[in-house]
Design an enzyme around this catalytic site. Structure first.
Site, PDB file in Angstrom:
ATOM      1  N   ASN A  62      -3.569  -6.382  12.060  1.00  0.00           N
ATOM      2  CA  ASN A  62      -4.973  -5.976  11.896  1.00  0.00           C
ATOM      3  C   ASN A  62      -5.921  -6.779  12.785  1.00  0.00           C
ATOM      4  OD1 ASN A  62      -4.994  -3.701  10.204  1.00  0.00           O
ATOM      5  ND2 ASN A  62      -4.788  -4.943   8.358  1.00  0.00           N
TER       6      ASN A  62
ATOM      7  N   HIS B 229      -6.026 -11.238  -2.223  1.00  0.00           N
ATOM      8  CA  HIS B 229      -5.357 -10.939  -0.960  1.00  0.00           C
ATOM      9  C   HIS B 229      -6.106 -11.626   0.188  1.00  0.00           C
ATOM     10  CE1 HIS B 229      -2.910  -9.125   1.943  1.00  0.00           C
ATOM     11  NE2 HIS B 229      -3.080  -7.844   1.697  1.00  0.00           N
TER      12      HIS B 229
ATOM     13  N   THR C 206       0.856  -1.187   0.000  1.00  0.00           N
ATOM     14  CA  THR C 206       0.000   0.000   0.000  1.00  0.00           C
ATOM     15  C   THR C 206       0.895   1.242   0.000  1.00  0.00           C
ATOM     16  OG1 THR C 206      -1.765  -1.129   1.167  1.00  0.00           O
ATOM     17  CG2 THR C 206      -1.730   1.272   1.328  1.00  0.00           C
TER      18      THR C 206
ATOM     19  N   ASN D  59      -3.120 -10.771   5.986  1.00  0.00           N
ATOM     20  CA  ASN D  59      -2.979  -9.487   6.699  1.00  0.00           C
ATOM     21  C   ASN D  59      -4.265  -8.899   7.259  1.00  0.00           C
ATOM     22  OD1 ASN D  59      -0.318  -9.755   6.132  1.00  0.00           O
ATOM     23  ND2 ASN D  59      -0.187  -8.083   4.669  1.00  0.00           N
TER      24      ASN D  59
ATOM     25  N   TYR E  43      -7.478  -8.742   6.134  1.00  0.00           N
ATOM     26  CA  TYR E  43      -8.536  -8.145   5.311  1.00  0.00           C
ATOM     27  C   TYR E  43      -9.675  -9.160   5.116  1.00  0.00           C
ATOM     28  CZ  TYR E  43      -4.913  -4.694   4.980  1.00  0.00           C
ATOM     29  OH  TYR E  43      -3.947  -3.776   5.334  1.00  0.00           O
TER      30      TYR E  43
END
Length: 368
Positions: free
Chosen positions: A241, A181, A32, A184, A186
């Site tokens: 996260n 993805h 990102t 992490n 998400y």
């Protein structure tokens, strides 16, 4: 400064498997970078990837497959015709240097704040559990992640459809493939992890149920664009996260590796920094390598020598480098000469302009 010739390293040799042909085994990991004002790639982003187009494979920063998939400020999407058109200048820039480029499709799920999403978008997740995470917003500064609405079965089917449409848009924009993805913290991992998924239907509870959203979505995307154009990124033992640890992690990721192998996706991309810290995790990485026989990419603080070892020992086929590519646009050439890697400035990782993105100089004119 003394250098060492590493040009004979297998890491720097060409690679070919299941239709994936690369000029070397060095992968630019998805990162990102928050330069996509208006949720769309621009000339600055195209230049950033152009500077790094000597990698074998570039995986872009995460792209939202829908407005609901956005979570951070200034992150791109690939769910409108305008966005797809804008990505064409990026794919051209990557291909100019011989790199292949995959678009990473990233639905943020509960890692979102309404200040970072367009009007009409909604924060959704497997369950209505807010993440203990702080997010930057350009208008309100740091804010707590919003509380998501638990997705209905229709929402889940819609999200899968959005991934399919985004993947189709990516291929139309000139991408060589897409990466789902699933790492992490998400949306996809929010389904996988029982701490963020408290569902009692077909998408929650058992390993099979929690893995269903990823495997169904991968199947739908692969059927739309070809499984030889589909990769998946996973992060076993990830706690980033607000992904708390859970007891059946090894069984879950063995199940996913088997499922993705059956589908025949082109690569599996594992963030292995956390697993390698324990014997159980090290065994899991070996198990996933055994169960998934197509191309394996590993990522997690590798340097040239450790990457070479992973490839020569057969742990992986390709190695992905993230932060090193930020300050070393010509990383592949630097690997060949053995020069020391330049260090980036973390304070500019997510700023809005060219500083810290395109202003790191190439330091070597070596052939790449």
């Amino acid at each position: 400064m003394s250098t060492h010739d590493h040009s004979s390293y297998k890491l720097l040799s060409t690679f070919k498997n299941k239709g994936l042909e690369l000029q070397n085994r060095v992968v630019m990991a998805p990162m990102t970078r928050s330069r996509a004002t208006g949720f769309e790639p621009n000339d600055l982003i195209a230049e950033y990837y152009r500077q790094r187009n000597t990698a074998g494979l570039i995986i872009t920063e995460g792209n939202a497959p829908s407005a609901n998939g956005l979570g951070y400020p200034r992150t791109p999407g690939i769910f409108t015709g305008s966005q797809s058109e804008a990505w064409k200048k990026v794919t051209r820039a990557a291909h100019e240097g011989g790199a292949k480029i995959f678009n990473q499709l990233m639905h943020a799920g509960r890692i979102a704040h309404t200040a970072n999403t367009p009007e009409g978008a909604e924060i959704v997740a497997p369950s209505a559990i807010a993440a203990a995470a702080d997010l930057w917003t350009d208008t309100q500064g740091m804010q707590k992640a919003g509380t998501p609405r638990a997705m209905t079965i229709d929402d889940i089917r819609q999200a899968t459809g959005e991934f399919v449409e985004a993947a189709t848009n990516a291929i139309a924009a000139g991408f060589d493939g897409v990466e789902l993805h699933g790492a992490n913290g998400y949306l996809i991992e929010q389904f996988i992890n029982p701490n963020s998924n408290k569902r009692e239907d077909a998408y929650g509870g058992s390993i099979e149920n929690r893995g269903r959203f990823l495997l169904e979505t991968a199947k739908a995307v692969g059927e739309a664009i070809g499984f030889e154009k589909l990769g998946v990124r996973l992060s076993p033992y990830n706690i980033y996260n607000d992904m708390d640890a859970y007891i059946d992690t090894p069984d879950m990721y063995r199940h996913l590796a088997e499922g993705l192998q059956k589908l025949g996706i082109v690569y599996l991309h594992i963030i292995d920094r956390a697993p390698l810290e324990t014997q159980e995790g090290q065994q899991l990485v070996k198990d996933m390598r055994r169960l998934f026989t197509n191309t394996m990419i590993v990522n997690g603080g590798y340097d040239t020598h450790r990457a070479e070892k992973a490839i020569t020992e057969g742990t992986a086929d390709l190695v992905a480098f993230g932060v090193p590519f930020i300050a070393n646009p010509d990383l592949v050439a630097i690997m060949k000469t053995g020069e020391e890697w330049a260090q980036p400035d973390p304070s500019t990782f997510f700023s809005a302009g060219p500083e810290g993105l395109t202003d790191y100089p190439a330091r070597t004119l070596a052939e790449v």
